[in-house]
Design a protein around this motif. Sequence first.
Motif, mmCIF file in Angstrom:
data_model
loop_
_atom_site.group_PDB
_atom_site.id
_atom_site.type_symbol
_atom_site.label_atom_id
_atom_site.label_comp_id
_atom_site.label_asym_id
_atom_site.label_seq_id
_atom_site.Cartn_x
_atom_site.Cartn_y
_atom_site.Cartn_z
ATOM 1 N N LEU A 6 -1.484 -5.834 9.355
ATOM 2 C CA LEU A 6 -1.488 -7.206 8.949
ATOM 3 C C LEU A 6 -2.021 -7.163 7.458
ATOM 4 O O LEU A 6 -1.211 -7.655 6.558
ATOM 5 C CB LEU A 6 -2.520 -8.125 9.471
ATOM 6 N N CYS A 7 -2.892 -6.651 6.993
ATOM 7 C CA CYS A 7 -3.490 -6.682 5.802
ATOM 8 C C CYS A 7 -3.142 -5.396 4.900
ATOM 9 O O CYS A 7 -3.704 -5.304 3.639
ATOM 10 C CB CYS A 7 -5.155 -7.038 5.591
ATOM 11 N N LYS A 8 -2.470 -4.325 5.451
ATOM 12 C CA LYS A 8 -2.316 -3.136 4.632
ATOM 13 C C LYS A 8 -3.293 -2.346 4.074
ATOM 14 O O LYS A 8 -3.196 -1.443 3.555
ATOM 15 C CB LYS A 8 -1.357 -3.563 3.420
ATOM 16 N N MET A 9 -4.429 -2.752 4.579
ATOM 17 C CA MET A 9 -5.768 -1.736 4.139
ATOM 18 C C MET A 9 -5.772 -0.746 5.109
ATOM 19 O O MET A 9 -5.139 -0.735 6.357
ATOM 20 C CB MET A 9 -6.819 -2.582 4.451
#
Lengths: 147, 411
Positions: A35-38
Amino acid sequence: MRKIILIFILIFTLSLISCSPKPEPINYGQDVCDLCKMNITDNKFAAELVTKKGKVYKFDSIECLFNFKNLDIEGVEIHSEWVNDFSNPGQLINLKEAYFLQSDVFRSPMGLNVLSFSSKEEREKIINQYGGKVLTYDEVFELANTE
Amino acid sequence: MIKTELRTILLLYILFLLNSAYSQIYVNPGQNLNEIIQNSPTGSTIIIKPGIYKVDNLIINKPLTIIGENYPILQGNLKDEVITINSNQVKIRGLKISNAGVNFLKENAAIRLEEVSNCLIENNILTNNFFGIYISKSFNCVVRNNKIEAFNKSETTSGNGIHLWYSKAITIENNEITGHRDGIYFEFVRHSLVKNNYSKNNLRYGLHFMFSDSCSYIKNTFENNGAGVAVMYTRNVTMRENKFINNWGAASFGVLLKDLSDCLIEKNLFEQNTNGLYLEGCNRITVRYNNFINNGWGIKLMANSMDNYFYDNNFISNSFDVLTNSRNNFNSFTRNYWNKYNGFDLDRDGFGDVFYRPVKMFSIIVEREQASLILIHSLFVEILNIAESILPSLTPENLKDNQPRMYPIKI
């Protein structure tokens, strides 16, 4: 000769029978949150969602999983949801059976600060030491999608 | 009248001098540092002589100045925090601090500032700590000229070099950070400045900030970190004159911007990164006077980014200058220099006469089918690209630079 061919055919057909979908281990530091690409680095908060087709989505935190569930995927496609057991970092437990606690003493990667436990006793231990607010699955889902 | 005033001022000054002269306390190896700190009067200066001091957890709860002579070593016990500051106006200078313990329930740091203001942490060397400097719920503090290093191999057992949480008006300047998880990490920070830092070889991001509005990042160098720099869920950020270098890897970025709005990115150098600048869900970002050199992808502009302006940049020797994954484009590219541009400038105004389309068809194919990268220098692909640039079918038709420069601009 015929036997060998038969055995081969047998092995081949067996290999075609698909195994049931299951979570796969998260490769910390390499895998990226869907979801957040982290990059996923914290093995106390990471979560996973497995679809019925066996595709695995990985998240750095339960709030990312719930946002993803809310926005990007149909409920019928979901096979199972998993989250790290806070008391045994790196150990995935079934999200539906987990016990939740919100405590701002501990900071989750995306700031919702919800811990997941495999048993009530483990949760009690943390509550007695640090305090916190007990939540149900639905409450966590709500919270993750209102932030 | 004036004389009496002068006299009082003089008297006060002498008192001040006396005060500062009298409250200097020297500590030698073998003495109990903790006791001395607890028993020293408020506002005194503690000078620590060179040597090794074993420390459990020093708690500083009054204004003090602690100065190390020739870097005395404060060794933590590998279980707890080393120095915890709970008071305003504490200065810490010239110490070598090590062994803040790795702990999964507590974020132990070499130096923690908890709900304080007007503190100064400078010229320290921090080695082998879980977290380096941890600032929470504080304001008006300065962290400068520190050298922060760790040697962790795995990201789960290492903390961040400089970690800020819910703080305001903090200056982070001239620090050098290596080997931590994130070099510099900001969460819920406002109005802070990060300047002239050198963050390199960290396991995850050289700089990482989330929900931290109105901060500036100027003249920093971020080199060879796990995945470069990440900026998320933030407004009003200025990034100027930074260098983002050598971030290679499948999920590595010079800078990753996600859900950002109203930012200025200017005069930076993006060199040798897998993705120079990656934008997702970004609005009203101005990107100007930057150099994009030798990146795999210069700019990846992902869907739902709108009203971003890219002008006066140089794109030199990138495998792909710009990639976008949508057929519509609500962003503007103008007056950039593209070294792949091969039009003419017959009217001699410094800009090419024909527009340039930076999004190549092949990059879109690669995006859908990674393995096709093997064809990158084939003749077939060149032909495809030329055909596509005449008749766009897969690439966004209106993503084009109508004034491509003939020469790079000096930045």
